[in-house]
Enzyme design. Structure first.
Site, PDB file in Angstrom:
ATOM      1  N   SER A   1      30.691  -4.543 -20.362  1.00 59.06           N
ATOM      2  CA  SER A   1      29.519  -4.015 -19.985  1.00 59.06           C
ATOM      3  C   SER A   1      29.836  -2.478 -19.399  1.00 59.06           C
ATOM      4  O   SER A   1      28.861  -1.907 -18.962  1.00 59.06           O
ATOM      5  CB  SER A   1      28.891  -4.667 -18.861  1.00 59.06           C
ATOM      6  OG  SER A   1      29.821  -4.861 -17.743  1.00 59.06           O
TER       7      SER A   1
ATOM      8  N   ASN B   1      29.816 -11.102  -8.681  1.00 59.48           N
ATOM      9  CA  ASN B   1      28.622 -11.345  -8.475  1.00 59.48           C
ATOM     10  C   ASN B   1      27.847 -10.707  -7.320  1.00 59.48           C
ATOM     11  O   ASN B   1      26.718 -10.545  -7.821  1.00 59.48           O
ATOM     12  CB  ASN B   1      28.491 -12.925  -8.291  1.00 59.48           C
ATOM     13  CG  ASN B   1      29.147 -13.786  -9.418  1.00 59.48           C
ATOM     14  OD1 ASN B   1      29.651 -13.140 -10.570  1.00 59.48           O
ATOM     15  ND2 ASN B   1      29.353 -14.961  -9.447  1.00 59.48           N
TER      16      ASN B   1
ATOM     17  N   HIS C   1     -18.065   2.326 -22.557  1.00 69.27           N
ATOM     18  CA  HIS C   1     -18.300   1.984 -23.917  1.00 69.27           C
ATOM     19  C   HIS C   1     -17.830   3.019 -24.914  1.00 69.27           C
ATOM     20  O   HIS C   1     -18.224   3.053 -26.039  1.00 69.27           O
ATOM     21  CB  HIS C   1     -19.649   1.267 -24.446  1.00 69.27           C
ATOM     22  CG  HIS C   1     -19.938   0.208 -23.337  1.00 69.27           C
ATOM     23  ND1 HIS C   1     -19.571  -1.249 -23.617  1.00 69.27           N
ATOM     24  CD2 HIS C   1     -20.772   0.209 -22.236  1.00 69.27           C
ATOM     25  CE1 HIS C   1     -20.194  -2.075 -22.385  1.00 69.27           C
ATOM     26  NE2 HIS C   1     -20.758  -0.922 -21.589  1.00 69.27           N
TER      27      HIS C   1
ATOM     28  N   SER D   1       2.546  20.273 -38.945  1.00 70.77           N
ATOM     29  CA  SER D   1       2.858  19.360 -39.777  1.00 70.77           C
ATOM     30  C   SER D   1       3.578  20.395 -40.808  1.00 70.77           C
ATOM     31  O   SER D   1       3.402  21.374 -41.187  1.00 70.77           O
ATOM     32  CB  SER D   1       1.406  19.157 -40.447  1.00 70.77           C
ATOM     33  OG  SER D   1       1.795  18.682 -41.793  1.00 70.77           O
TER      34      SER D   1
ATOM     35  N   LYS E   1      -2.356  22.141 -39.073  1.00 79.01           N
ATOM     36  CA  LYS E   1      -2.198  21.225 -37.912  1.00 79.01           C
ATOM     37  C   LYS E   1      -1.517  21.884 -36.706  1.00 79.01           C
ATOM     38  O   LYS E   1      -0.381  22.469 -36.422  1.00 79.01           O
ATOM     39  CB  LYS E   1      -1.453  20.011 -38.494  1.00 79.01           C
ATOM     40  CG  LYS E   1      -2.134  19.272 -39.445  1.00 79.01           C
ATOM     41  CD  LYS E   1      -3.449  18.421 -39.275  1.00 79.01           C
ATOM     42  CE  LYS E   1      -2.999  17.416 -38.123  1.00 79.01           C
ATOM     43  NZ  LYS E   1      -2.661  16.356 -38.941  1.00 79.01           N
TER      44      LYS E   1
ATOM     45  N   ASN F   1      -0.706  19.169 -33.588  1.00 74.72           N
ATOM     46  CA  ASN F   1      -0.498  17.852 -33.316  1.00 74.72           C
ATOM     47  C   ASN F   1      -0.042  17.580 -31.829  1.00 74.72           C
ATOM     48  O   ASN F   1       0.917  18.074 -31.348  1.00 74.72           O
ATOM     49  CB  ASN F   1       0.436  17.126 -34.358  1.00 74.72           C
ATOM     50  CG  ASN F   1       0.214  17.155 -35.596  1.00 74.72           C
ATOM     51  OD1 ASN F   1      -1.439  17.139 -35.914  1.00 74.72           O
ATOM     52  ND2 ASN F   1       0.759  17.032 -36.593  1.00 74.72           N
TER      53      ASN F   1
ATOM     54  N   GLU G   1       1.343  11.792 -27.782  1.00 72.06           N
ATOM     55  CA  GLU G   1       1.484  10.462 -28.571  1.00 72.06           C
ATOM     56  C   GLU G   1       3.013   9.720 -28.326  1.00 72.06           C
ATOM     57  O   GLU G   1       2.910   8.304 -28.369  1.00 72.06           O
ATOM     58  CB  GLU G   1       1.696  10.834 -30.237  1.00 72.06           C
ATOM     59  CG  GLU G   1       0.427  11.182 -30.764  1.00 72.06           C
ATOM     60  CD  GLU G   1       0.275  11.852 -32.217  1.00 72.06           C
ATOM     61  OE1 GLU G   1      -0.285  11.435 -32.853  1.00 72.06           O
ATOM     62  OE2 GLU G   1       1.221  12.896 -32.337  1.00 72.06           O
TER      63      GLU G   1
ATOM     64  N   GLN H   1      24.063 -10.011 -17.083  1.00 75.09           N
ATOM     65  CA  GLN H   1      24.416  -8.549 -17.360  1.00 75.09           C
ATOM     66  C   GLN H   1      23.500  -8.051 -18.398  1.00 75.09           C
ATOM     67  O   GLN H   1      23.278  -6.753 -18.416  1.00 75.09           O
ATOM     68  CB  GLN H   1      25.606  -8.857 -18.014  1.00 75.09           C
ATOM     69  CG  GLN H   1      26.331  -7.560 -18.551  1.00 75.09           C
ATOM     70  CD  GLN H   1      27.755  -7.813 -19.032  1.00 75.09           C
ATOM     71  OE1 GLN H   1      28.978  -8.132 -18.184  1.00 75.09           O
ATOM     72  NE2 GLN H   1      28.067  -7.712 -20.090  1.00 75.09           N
TER      73      GLN H   1
END
Ligand code: ARG
Length: 467
Positions: A22, A110, A156, A277, A283, A285, A290, A322
């Site tokens: 680990s 532990n 709504h 884009s 565009k 975006n 997002e 782990q």
């Protein structure tokens, strides 16, 4: 030297050996491992397992490991270390000789990993709460900027009633402040020290657990060694809290995406946080938004993965535990990266106040206020609702708003309508009508801004104290 090779006759399969390690991910616990080791070393000295000289050499050795790790990251490129506990032991022995092997007296990995993870999570909580304070401050600043500008509120996703832009933004602040509280609550419960719990049944040496706990800033030693070595509730609580926080951010992101469409036009996406884009030249975006929404899936996924990993484990420690580390680290990293970006976005975004204000005045969002007008003139609420509904129907047929109906037309629906009805329909009157604590009346919103500012201030002070 391995930490456990004595009873083995055969070497490990090399693929298994590499695979079960680990250190690749638990190396980030090094500073907590060193701090916990220092506390343990002092307890060993008090228990007369270490001489004064050995204690000094061990403490110096530990400190050196910390320094080397911070100046040269390649120091951590160790392909033999099984985990961070093994790494520290190896390096300690390399620097101070066999006395380094004494550090592990009376302890188990532990309890160490349980301690390191609590320390890590505690620090992550403190950092996240500080970032959340800044995020909330950015929302509140925007709320203040907006003054008395109104915007539609929706139920709504249909236009419902006008609200102040500030009121809408403060709704998010409420959510984030609850997240802040949940993090503080999680911190309270995790702040107990497993050191001295041994492998499962408690340490085999008379170690002063209270002293170790205090040294590491815990409130008290944990109460049961079996639980302390196998408990990962604090990770579950923390990651679930993060997934709820991410969910709040995701709802915010979704709403901003929606409001930035041409159809709404309330929000002009900041260029500094958007992309274009490769195909469609026009565009812009909402990538930040997002990705915020997308990362939420990742954090919620971690929360579920953690529960599933732990649900079938018998007491006490099992190596499955782990597997809780990577989802923990990734959740904290993911949210930690999001928060300042969202803060930056909120500072940079432009709201189209004109369009918001315009939208707030159409679509019959004053219909409930109109019905209330009748209620105040002793018309029973159900009938008032019905009468105004009829008025709306009239408007719909004619393509106009309630304010465009003549008093005569209104009176044909109910004699309770009067000249002062038109004033009651105006946006300022409708807003002011919601004059209850937590409502959108401007005076109430000003109060709410003040309350939010206060919470942020005390949060900042706390963050400062923890830093
Ligand atoms: N790397 C281990 C973990 O993360 C440390 C504890 C190992 N304990 C053991 N008994 N093998 O859980």
């Amino acid at each position: 030297m391995k930490m456990w090779s004595g009873r083995f006759r055969q070497p490990l399969d090399p693929d298994f050996e590499r695979w079960q390690r680990s250190f690749d991910f638990d190396r980030r616990l090094l500073r907590y491992e060193l701090a916990a080791s220092e506390a343990h070393a002092r307890a060993l000295r008090d228990a007369e397992i270490l001489s004064a000289d050995e204690l000094i050499r061990i403490l110096q050795g530990l400190q050196q490991i910390g320094e080397r790790a911070s100046v040269s990251p390649e120091f951590l490129e160790d392909s033999e270390a099984e985990d961070v506990h093994h790494f520290v032991e190896k390096q300690l022995v390399a620097s101070i000789g066999d006395a380094g092997y004494k550090l592990h007296s009376g302890r188990s990995r532990n309890e160490q990993i349980a301690t390191d993870l609590r320390l890590y999570t505690r620090a992550a909580i403190d950092q996240l709460r500080g970032e959340l304070a800044e995020l909330c401050a950015a929302f509140v600043a925007r709320a203040e900027d907006a003054g008395e500008t109104a915007v539609p509120s929706y139920t709504h996703l249909q236009r419902a009633e006008p609200v102040l832009v500030a009121h809408w933004l403060l709704a998010y602040v409420e959510m984030f402040l609850r997240d802040v509280d949940r993090l503080a609550d999680c911190r309270k419960r995790l702040n107990a020290c497993p050191l001295g719990s041994g492998a499962v049944a408690g340490a085999t040496l008379p170690l002063d657990r209270s002293m170790m706990s205090e040294q590491l800033g815990f409130d008290a030693p944990t109460g049961n060694s079996i639980d302390a070595t196998s408990d990962r509730d604090f990770i579950l609580e923390f990651v679930n809290t993060l997934s709820l926080l991410a969910l709040h951010l995701s709802r915010w992101a979704e709403e901003m995406i929606l409001f930035s469409t041409q159809e709404y036009g309330f929000v002009a996406l900041p260029e500094s946080y958007s992309t274009g884009s490769s195909a469609m030249p026009q565009k812009k975006n909402p990538d930040l938004l997002e990705l915020v929404r997308g990362k939420t899936g990742r954090v919620s996924g971690h929360a579920i993965a953690l529960m599933v990993s732990i649900k079938g484990l018998p007491l006490a420690y099992n190596k499955d535990l782990q597997e809780t580390q990577e989802p923990l680290f990734d959740s904290a990293d993911t949210v930690m990266q999001l928060l300042p970006l969202v803060t930056g976005w909120m500072k940079a975004v432009e709201f189209n106040y004109e369009r918001m204000q315009q939208a707030a005045q159409s679509g019959f969002m004053n219909a409930w206020a109109a019905a209330t007008y009748l209620v105040k003139r002793c018309v029973p609420s159900r009938l008032a609702h019905e009468r105004v509904g009829k008025a709306v129907q009239m408007c719909l047929e004619r393509g106009c708003e309630l304010r465009d109906l003549t008093l005569e037309e209104l009176r044909s629906l109910s004699p309770a309508f009067d000249e002062n009805f038109y004033r009651a329909l105006s946006l300022p009157s409708v807003l002011a009508m919601h004059d209850v604590q937590g409502g959108t009346a401007p005076a109430r919103v000003t109060q709410a801004i003040g309350a939010a500012r206060k919470s942020i201030e005390s949060l900042r002070e706390e963050a400062h104290a923890h830093a």
